[in-house]
Write a protein that holds these residues in place. Structure first.
Motif, PDB file in Angstrom:
ATOM      1  N   ALA A 175      40.259  39.254  33.386  1.00 39.84           N
ATOM      2  CA  ALA A 175      40.163  38.993  32.005  1.00 39.84           C
ATOM      3  C   ALA A 175      41.434  38.123  31.638  1.00 39.84           C
ATOM      4  CB  ALA A 175      40.410  40.521  31.330  1.00 39.84           C
ATOM      5  N   ARG A 176      42.512  38.537  32.485  1.00 41.28           N
ATOM      6  CA  ARG A 176      43.946  37.505  32.224  1.00 41.28           C
ATOM      7  C   ARG A 176      43.831  36.169  32.813  1.00 41.28           C
ATOM      8  NH1 ARG A 176      46.086  42.319  33.954  1.00 41.28           N
ATOM      9  NH2 ARG A 176      47.174  41.028  35.953  1.00 41.28           N
ATOM     10  N   TYR A 177      43.201  35.793  34.099  1.00 43.15           N
ATOM     11  CA  TYR A 177      43.328  34.825  34.678  1.00 43.15           C
ATOM     12  C   TYR A 177      42.259  33.861  34.926  1.00 43.15           C
ATOM     13  CZ  TYR A 177      47.991  36.697  35.769  1.00 43.15           C
ATOM     14  OH  TYR A 177      49.262  37.430  35.615  1.00 43.15           O
ATOM     15  N   GLY A 178      41.019  34.645  34.423  1.00 41.48           N
ATOM     16  CA  GLY A 178      39.632  33.937  34.515  1.00 41.48           C
ATOM     17  C   GLY A 178      38.981  33.866  36.038  1.00 41.48           C
ATOM     18  N   MET A 179      37.866  33.877  36.161  1.00 42.55           N
ATOM     19  CA  MET A 179      37.058  33.952  37.398  1.00 42.55           C
ATOM     20  C   MET A 179      37.089  32.498  38.119  1.00 42.55           C
ATOM     21  SD  MET A 179      34.866  35.547  39.486  1.00 42.55           S
ATOM     22  CE  MET A 179      33.809  36.861  38.735  1.00 42.55           C
ATOM     23  N   PRO A 180      37.560  32.443  39.293  1.00 46.75           N
ATOM     24  CA  PRO A 180      37.594  31.292  40.202  1.00 46.75           C
ATOM     25  C   PRO A 180      36.223  31.047  40.676  1.00 46.75           C
ATOM     26  CG  PRO A 180      38.273  33.118  41.572  1.00 46.75           C
ATOM     27  CD  PRO A 180      38.159  33.508  40.006  1.00 46.75           C
ATOM     28  N   VAL A 181      35.757  29.491  40.193  1.00 43.21           N
ATOM     29  CA  VAL A 181      34.542  29.238  40.666  1.00 43.21           C
ATOM     30  C   VAL A 181      34.516  28.496  41.894  1.00 43.21           C
ATOM     31  CG1 VAL A 181      32.405  27.961  39.871  1.00 43.21           C
ATOM     32  CG2 VAL A 181      33.857  29.452  38.083  1.00 43.21           C
ATOM     33  N   SER A 182      35.223  27.371  41.817  1.00 41.31           N
ATOM     34  CA  SER A 182      35.245  26.408  42.842  1.00 41.31           C
ATOM     35  C   SER A 182      36.440  26.592  43.775  1.00 41.31           C
ATOM     36  CB  SER A 182      35.276  24.843  42.412  1.00 41.31           C
ATOM     37  OG  SER A 182      36.676  24.817  41.938  1.00 41.31           O
ATOM     38  N   ALA A 183      36.425  26.028  44.958  1.00 41.76           N
ATOM     39  CA  ALA A 183      37.649  26.393  45.918  1.00 41.76           C
ATOM     40  C   ALA A 183      38.815  26.092  45.318  1.00 41.76           C
ATOM     41  CB  ALA A 183      37.292  25.942  47.325  1.00 41.76           C
ATOM     42  N   ASP A 184      38.825  24.991  44.714  1.00 40.43           N
ATOM     43  CA  ASP A 184      40.065  24.426  43.951  1.00 40.43           C
ATOM     44  C   ASP A 184      40.568  25.528  42.922  1.00 40.43           C
ATOM     45  OD1 ASP A 184      39.870  22.268  45.647  1.00 40.43           O
ATOM     46  OD2 ASP A 184      39.011  21.014  44.136  1.00 40.43           O
ATOM     47  N   ASP A 185      39.922  26.276  42.250  1.00 38.42           N
ATOM     48  CA  ASP A 185      40.281  27.363  41.306  1.00 38.42           C
ATOM     49  C   ASP A 185      41.125  28.219  41.785  1.00 38.42           C
ATOM     50  OD1 ASP A 185      38.704  25.944  39.454  1.00 38.42           O
ATOM     51  OD2 ASP A 185      37.160  27.218  39.714  1.00 38.42           O
ATOM     52  N   PHE A 186      41.044  28.392  43.220  1.00 40.54           N
ATOM     53  CA  PHE A 186      41.910  29.524  43.773  1.00 40.54           C
ATOM     54  C   PHE A 186      43.251  29.289  43.761  1.00 40.54           C
ATOM     55  CE2 PHE A 186      37.588  30.623  45.295  1.00 40.54           C
ATOM     56  CZ  PHE A 186      37.669  31.982  45.279  1.00 40.54           C
ATOM     57  N   ALA A 187      43.635  28.048  43.648  1.00 39.34           N
ATOM     58  CA  ALA A 187      45.205  27.474  43.739  1.00 39.34           C
ATOM     59  C   ALA A 187      45.952  28.196  42.575  1.00 39.34           C
ATOM     60  CB  ALA A 187      45.124  26.083  43.582  1.00 39.34           C
ATOM     61  N   GLY A 188      45.407  28.358  41.483  1.00 36.26           N
ATOM     62  CA  GLY A 188      45.843  29.078  40.321  1.00 36.26           C
ATOM     63  C   GLY A 188      45.935  30.426  40.274  1.00 36.26           C
ATOM     64  N   HIS A 189      45.566  31.264  41.624  1.00 35.82           N
ATOM     65  CA  HIS A 189      45.528  32.550  41.517  1.00 35.82           C
ATOM     66  C   HIS A 189      46.596  33.279  42.554  1.00 35.82           C
ATOM     67  CE1 HIS A 189      42.216  33.627  38.843  1.00 35.82           C
ATOM     68  NE2 HIS A 189      41.737  32.213  39.221  1.00 35.82           N
TER      69      HIS A 189
END
Length: 301
Positions: A175-189
């Motif tokens: 809820a705070r950081y969002g659901m990572p969808v693509s592999a690139d999205d994980f960089a923000g987690h």
């Protein structure tokens, strides 16, 4: 016949242990008692079996011949006892089992508890450790291992299933950081990683084309226990990379959400292993059979 066997087991223990002191510890005797047994054995046979100094001992030629015969004789006695015991209707005696910590608690122990209820004469000792114990050296009857088997020359094994890895997070974290969808999205987690002996495991996932990709992700916490990693994930501290059997339990309870399922690039085989022997005691066989039936029902993969 009884007199002919006196001292045989002690001699074998002395040679295998490498010293009188260690043999005494293994047999719960004093060092002097071990020495007296060997001396009486030599007197009865009329030959010297060991060259002894203050620091070490070595077999004489006669000792080597006698030792090799003793090893074979004890192996035959053990095999005979196991063959007789394996025909008993009810498993009994002490069964020593080594299991991984989290998988042991969650999946293996309940099966062994069931055996304890079913067979009152069966005494089960369970040791929880992620260390690959030496079954022969540590007198373990069977163990559950996850990953590659490296000692197949001395161990027999039966496959119980395959462990796959999935990524999850708590509802509050997503809820705070969002659901990572693509592999690139994980960089923000943020990741909660598994670490052992100072080495932190990398997160590698399968791509849609069948290749693999390492995720670039910030690691804030590193833990050496997968249940502790799950607990940290439930607390909302980051994404977790967990075995499916563990993640799915927390998903079903609403504590975690599956972000990517069965995405790990190297699934690991799960085996039950035991020392090679011509005859399996009924206590060992019933445990192997129970694990082979019950563990796959848990849908560990």
């Amino acid at each position: 016949m009884t007199n002919k066997l006196d001292g045989v087991a002690v001699l074998v223990q002395v040679i295998e242990a490498g010293s009188f002191t260690l043999a005494a510890e293994r047999m719960h005797l004093t060092r002097s008692a071990i020495g007296k047994v060997i001396s009486r054995l030599e007197a009865r046979l009329g030959v010297r079996l060991l060259h002894r100094t203050t620091r070490s001992h070595t077999l004489t030629e006669a000792g080597r011949i006698y030792y090799e015969r003793c090893v074979r004789a004890l192996a035959e006695l053990d095999a005979g006892a196991a063959e007789v015991e394996s025909g008993l209707a009810e498993p009994r005696g002490r069964l020593r089992v080594s299991v991984p910590i989290a998988f042991g608690h969650q999946c293996v122990a309940p099966v062994l508890f069931g055996l304890a209820r079913q067979y009152p004469k069966l005494q089960i000792d369970i040791s929880f450790s992620d260390r690959a114990v030496d079954l022969i050296e540590e007198n373990i009857d069977l163990a559950v291992r996850i990953g590659e088997l490296r000692d197949r020359t001395t161990l027999d094994a039966r496959r119980l299933g395959t462990q796959y890895l999935s990524i999850g997070a708590s509802p509050s974290y997503l809820a705070r950081y969002g659901m990572p969808v693509s592999a690139d999205d994980f960089a923000g987690h943020t990741a909660i990683s598994y670490s052992s002996d100072g080495a932190t495991s990398k997160w590698r996932i399968l791509r849609e084309d069948g290749g693999e990709q390492e995720l670039q992700i910030t690691r804030q916490l590193s833990l050496d226990d997968v249940q502790a990693i799950a607990d940290a994930g439930i607390a909302g501290l980051g994404l977790v990379y967990l075995p499916c059997w563990l993640l799915e339990r927390h998903v079903a309870a609403g504590h975690l959400v599956a972000v990517r399922e069965r995405c790990g690039v190297r699934p690991q085989a799960i085996h039950v292993v035991w020392p090679k022997t011509p005859y399996l005691p009924s206590k060992t066989r019933c445990a192997i059979d129970a694990l082979s039936v019950e563990i796959p029902k848990l849908k560990i993969g």
